[in-house]
Design an enzyme around this catalytic site. Sequence first.
Site, short mmCIF file in Angstrom:
data_model
loop_
_atom_site.label_atom_id
_atom_site.label_comp_id
_atom_site.label_asym_id
_atom_site.label_seq_id
_atom_site.Cartn_x
_atom_site.Cartn_y
_atom_site.Cartn_z
N CYS A 1 27.42 10.72 13.85
CA CYS A 1 26.22 10.87 14.68
C CYS A 1 26.55 11.19 16.13
O CYS A 1 25.72 11.75 16.85
CB CYS A 1 25.37 9.60 14.63
N HIS B 1 19.96 9.60 20.10
CA HIS B 1 20.20 10.00 18.71
C HIS B 1 19.09 9.41 17.84
O HIS B 1 18.68 8.26 18.03
CB HIS B 1 21.56 9.50 18.24
N ASN C 1 16.99 11.31 10.12
CA ASN C 1 18.26 11.32 10.84
C ASN C 1 19.09 12.50 10.34
O ASN C 1 19.51 12.51 9.18
CB ASN C 1 18.98 9.98 10.58
O1 UT7 Z 1 22.85 7.31 12.20
C1 UT7 Z 1 23.75 6.31 11.87
C2 UT7 Z 1 23.33 5.06 12.40
N1 UT7 Z 1 22.43 4.39 11.50
C3 UT7 Z 1 21.60 3.52 11.99
O2 UT7 Z 1 21.54 3.36 13.19
C4 UT7 Z 1 20.78 2.68 11.06
C5 UT7 Z 1 20.67 1.29 11.60
N2 UT7 Z 1 19.97 0.36 10.73
C6 UT7 Z 1 18.63 0.45 10.50
O3 UT7 Z 1 17.98 1.36 11.00
C7 UT7 Z 1 17.98 -0.60 9.66
O4 UT7 Z 1 18.89 -1.65 9.43
C8 UT7 Z 1 17.44 -0.06 8.30
C9 UT7 Z 1 16.25 0.86 8.53
C10 UT7 Z 1 18.53 0.67 7.56
C11 UT7 Z 1 16.96 -1.22 7.42
O5 UT7 Z 1 15.96 -1.96 8.10
P1 UT7 Z 1 16.04 -3.54 8.15
O6 UT7 Z 1 14.84 -3.99 8.88
O7 UT7 Z 1 17.38 -3.92 8.69
O8 UT7 Z 1 15.87 -3.93 6.63
P2 UT7 Z 1 16.87 -4.76 5.70
O9 UT7 Z 1 18.09 -3.97 5.40
O10 UT7 Z 1 17.04 -6.13 6.28
O11 UT7 Z 1 16.02 -4.88 4.38
C12 UT7 Z 1 14.81 -5.60 4.35
C13 UT7 Z 1 14.24 -5.53 2.95
C14 UT7 Z 1 15.24 -5.89 1.86
O12 UT7 Z 1 14.54 -6.58 0.86
P3 UT7 Z 1 14.62 -8.20 0.76
O13 UT7 Z 1 16.08 -8.53 0.59
O14 UT7 Z 1 14.07 -8.69 2.07
O15 UT7 Z 1 13.77 -8.53 -0.40
C15 UT7 Z 1 15.66 -4.54 1.32
O16 UT7 Z 1 16.09 -4.60 -0.02
O17 UT7 Z 1 13.82 -4.19 2.68
C16 UT7 Z 1 14.39 -3.75 1.45
N3 UT7 Z 1 14.61 -2.31 1.53
C17 UT7 Z 1 13.66 -1.41 1.21
N4 UT7 Z 1 12.40 -1.54 0.76
C18 UT7 Z 1 11.68 -0.43 0.53
C19 UT7 Z 1 15.70 -1.65 1.94
N5 UT7 Z 1 15.49 -0.32 1.91
C20 UT7 Z 1 14.24 -0.15 1.45
C21 UT7 Z 1 13.43 0.99 1.20
N6 UT7 Z 1 12.19 0.80 0.75
N7 UT7 Z 1 13.90 2.24 1.41
#
Ligand code: UT7
Length: 334
Positions: free
Chosen positions: A115, A261, A291
């Site tokens: 990135c 970014h 992204n």
């Molecule tokens: O460009 C490279 C750099 N990348 C980044 O900067 C990404 C940085 N990270 C993020 O943007 C966030 O961490 C994410 C968007 C990837 C995830 O958001 P989050 O608020 O951290 O969610 P999480 O990983 O804590 O997941 C929360 C819940 C989980 O379910 P449970 O365990 O609470 O039941 C996941 O399984 O959301 C679930 N989940 C989804 N649900 C529906 C994860 N992905 C999805 C999805 N749709 N696509």
Amino acid sequence: MFNSKITGIGHYVPNHIVTNHDLEKIMDTSDEWIQERTGIRERRFYKPPEKGSTAKMAFNASKMAMKRAGVTADDIDAIVFATLSPDYYFPGSGVLLQHMLEMGTKPAIDIRAQCSGFIYSLSVADQFIKTGMYNKILVIGSETQSVGIDLTTRGRDMSVLFGDGAGAVVLEATEEKGKGILSTHLYSQGEFAEALYKRDPGTGRENINYRGMHEDYECNSPQMDGQLVFKNAITRMPEATMEALAKNNLTTEDIDMFLPHQANLRISHTVQRFLKLPDEKVYNNIQKYGNTTAATLPILLSDLWEQGRIKEGQLFAIAAFGSGFTWASALIRW
Ligand code: UT7
């Protein structure tokens, strides 16, 4: 000593739009979850009959950038090409673009900083121009993410985030003082390499099969510790931006436009808050492209160019964070 300045910007995205509702049909996700957690509404994926690749998108973006700069490929001295999704494992996509542009034997350099790849590339090109080695350089960020992500429920935490696209700028030598790329600031922290990575087709482990791919799912698809990446992104991008400002004896009040970014709208908003910037001084387009990794920043720049929102004398700050970890910032005076 010369300075370098951007004289043309272009971008290209595939025609096929994939909405969050389209993803709902192929995995367990929802438009509501994706919009609330990331801000993304849609992204572009290559889809037959449109034929494409990272190098082909870069070609289209480069043509636009060169046209807007009023130059042809004959005028370009070198290519610096950032991507994490090259057409081949080797050689890099830079030489493919060099061939498509019929650039004879001119050099093409590939940069792997994910990135942060575009700012790393801008920095490399800037040094070549400052030392007088080259006069005009094409700087590219291009990514075909749609073929490398797992578009099933298993890969949903990663795959809903990414999109395909390319951006390009023409960087030229200028004798104007205080114009162009004022400074670039690059960082990396390899202890976090596995916090966001795709292992195959890497060579650093045993038990690869004859196709060079490990049997394990974890090796074949991108893996991310999302919250760790999030936490580091929101501190490193403001930190690098403040460092760039301090280096140039400027403050956040001098910034006319800040381009973060585009990894997550929540990350962009948090960085904006840390920098105390008003909404009109920050531009995001993750809503429509997702992204696009190394392509994100030049696509943002091209978007603003098309909207007539880049004006002589303005100060732009750009910042990126991603896999590596790598992060970077740059200040541009138009
Ligand atoms: O460009 C490279 C750099 N990348 C980044 O900067 C990404 C940085 N990270 C993020 O943007 C966030 O961490 C994410 C968007 C990837 C995830 O958001 P989050 O608020 O951290 O969610 P999480 O990983 O804590 O997941 C929360 C819940 C989980 O379910 P449970 O365990 O609470 O039941 C996941 O399984 O959301 C679930 N989940 C989804 N649900 C529906 C994860 N992905 C999805 C999805 N749709 N696509």
